[in-house]
Every structure is written in C-alpha cells, then in structure tokens.
Design a protein around this motif. Sequence first.
Motif, PDB file in Angstrom:
ATOM      1  N   ILE A  34       0.833  -1.209   0.000  1.00 16.67           N
ATOM      2  CA  ILE A  34       0.000   0.000   0.000  1.00 16.67           C
ATOM      3  C   ILE A  34       0.865   1.256   0.000  1.00 16.67           C
ATOM      4  CG2 ILE A  34      -1.662   1.342   1.343  1.00 16.67           C
ATOM      5  CD1 ILE A  34      -2.817  -1.355   2.315  1.00 16.67           C
ATOM      6  N   GLN A  37       3.155   1.153  -3.473  1.00 19.06           N
ATOM      7  CA  GLN A  37       2.504   1.056  -4.781  1.00 19.06           C
ATOM      8  C   GLN A  37       1.078   1.598  -4.805  1.00 19.06           C
ATOM      9  OE1 GLN A  37       4.108  -3.368  -4.908  1.00 19.06           O
ATOM     10  NE2 GLN A  37       3.355  -2.817  -6.932  1.00 19.06           N
ATOM     11  N   GLY A  38       0.482   1.779  -3.635  1.00 20.82           N
ATOM     12  CA  GLY A  38      -0.894   2.256  -3.585  1.00 20.82           C
ATOM     13  C   GLY A  38      -1.860   1.131  -3.271  1.00 20.82           C
ATOM     14  N   GLN A  40      -4.596   0.377  -4.578  1.00 19.61           N
ATOM     15  CA  GLN A  40      -5.175  -0.268  -5.760  1.00 19.61           C
ATOM     16  C   GLN A  40      -4.324  -1.438  -6.245  1.00 19.61           C
ATOM     17  OE1 GLN A  40      -3.887   2.751  -5.676  1.00 19.61           O
ATOM     18  NE2 GLN A  40      -2.256   2.804  -7.220  1.00 19.61           N
ATOM     19  N   GLU A  41      -3.052  -1.493  -5.832  1.00 17.32           N
ATOM     20  CA  GLU A  41      -2.157  -2.572  -6.257  1.00 17.32           C
ATOM     21  C   GLU A  41      -2.104  -3.719  -5.249  1.00 17.32           C
ATOM     22  OE1 GLU A  41      -0.730  -2.757  -9.181  1.00 17.32           O
ATOM     23  OE2 GLU A  41      -1.622  -0.823  -9.743  1.00 17.32           O
ATOM     24  N   VAL A 121       1.309   7.880   5.401  1.00 20.40           N
ATOM     25  CA  VAL A 121       0.761   7.388   4.129  1.00 20.40           C
ATOM     26  C   VAL A 121      -0.445   6.491   4.377  1.00 20.40           C
ATOM     27  CG1 VAL A 121       1.244   6.003   2.077  1.00 20.40           C
ATOM     28  CG2 VAL A 121       3.002   7.526   2.991  1.00 20.40           C
ATOM     29  N   THR A 125      -4.319   7.231   3.382  1.00 22.15           N
ATOM     30  CA  THR A 125      -4.871   6.265   2.426  1.00 22.15           C
ATOM     31  C   THR A 125      -6.238   5.793   2.894  1.00 22.15           C
ATOM     32  OG1 THR A 125      -2.716   5.473   1.655  1.00 22.15           O
ATOM     33  CG2 THR A 125      -4.579   3.976   1.398  1.00 22.15           C
ATOM     34  N   SER A 128      -8.944   8.459   2.854  1.00 21.09           N
ATOM     35  CA  SER A 128      -9.479   8.678   1.508  1.00 21.09           C
ATOM     36  C   SER A 128     -10.504   7.617   1.121  1.00 21.09           C
ATOM     37  CB  SER A 128      -8.339   8.685   0.482  1.00 21.09           C
ATOM     38  OG  SER A 128      -7.786   7.385   0.320  1.00 21.09           O
TER      39      SER A 128
END
Length: 240
Positions: A34, A37-38, A40-41, A121, A125, A128
């Motif tokens: 997370i 890479q975020g 979504q990955e 982060v 995350t 959001s």
Amino acid sequence: MKKSPLRPNEKKGGRLNIAAIRRRQIVDAAMEVIVQQGIQELSLSAIETRVGMKRGQLTYYFPKKEDILLAVFDHVVQMMHERIGTDKCECAIPAESGWGMTCLLLQKMLTLPLPNPAFGVLQYTFLSQAGHREDFRQRLASLYGEWREELARGLEQDLAALPGRPPCSAKTLASLVQALLHGIVMQCAVDPEAFDRAEMLRLCVELLGGYLGMSGPEPIDATPASNVRTSPEQGARSNE
C-alpha cells in the motif's frame, strides 16, 4: 521483507506463537504494498511475493484479500491510538486537564518522530477510503469521537472559568484542536521542512492559551500541575 522484532502477543510461556507471527508478517507485507505502490495494487499475489508464502498458507490465516485489508486498517487505527497516547481499550487523556493534554498532543505531534515511517501514508490512504467504505468511516468516527469526548471533558472546566467571554462549547474547541493537529501532521507528512516546528509549537500554545487564559511553560510540560492559569490582563498582554 525486513525481519521485525517479536511483539508481546507473539510469544507465550517461552514458546513462539507462530500464527500471530505469520499474521503480522502478512499485514506488514500488505502495508508495504500500500505504501510503495498504492492500495489499488494490493493483491494476494503481491503479498505472497513479499512475505514468501504460498497461496494456501496465506489464505489459511486470511481467507480473502478483504480480510487482510481490514487487518491493516485495524493496525493503522491502533497506531493512531498510540500516536495520541491511548491504547485500544482506554483513553489516557486526563479529564481534569484539557489544556494540559492539548499541550502534550501539540508537543508530541511536532517534536516526536512518527511511530512508523509509513504511518502518514497509511493514515491518509484509509481516510481517503472513508467516503465509499462505511465500515472504515464508522471505525474512524468512533476513534475521533472517543478522543474528542475525552479532550472536551477536560476543556469544559477551562471554558467555564473564562471571565467575561462568551464561551464556545467544549466539543467545538476539542474539534478545533483535532483539526489543528490534523493539518499540522498532514503538512509535516507532505513537506517536513514546511515550517519551524518549535516556532509552530509556540504559536499554537500562544493562540490557544490566549483564548483560555492559560500559559504553557518552556519547555511545555503537559502535566496538570505545571499549567498555570494567567489573569485576564496577562492573557491579553500575551496576545499583544
């Protein structure tokens, strides 16, 4: 993955709690994905690669990716509790000293390093995600609500003692403190050099202390006994 030290629940009676260790390793791997890479990955394959487990091992501890995501979220909430000086079960804010706790929180946020470099982060995350994840929103609302209520309980007495000034509610003032802390933490996460932290700490204490007629010693000591109420004249002079 880097090897992490054992946590209290990972050793019982001199024996390793393998299940707890494996779950923590999976959660740590998911957090790395997370952060780097975020969200979504995040996938079972990405976690397998980082943690070095086969799919069967992974799904034995967490049957679905959603279960891992919720475990990561719970860990972030735990870090947030630790960040504001509480654990999952009880709040450490002293109800008799709202001003003292405000000073302590400001000092912790501005002078102490993050408990985990990835905390900022991960926190934002999941914030959001709150717009379309009702379960995330409710858990975060519960955390902030507990923090706000305990802080407001202490600030209630400070507001009641204000001379000749129409007071706002303790809940509103506690919410302002939360918003101030959030904004400061966000700026520090995005740009650590955005401002001088010692100067920001002094400014926040002067602004809030001026409203409450309270002073913050140098260095700020958040224990109730060290926070002395000033006279209205002293409070006014401190704002000039």
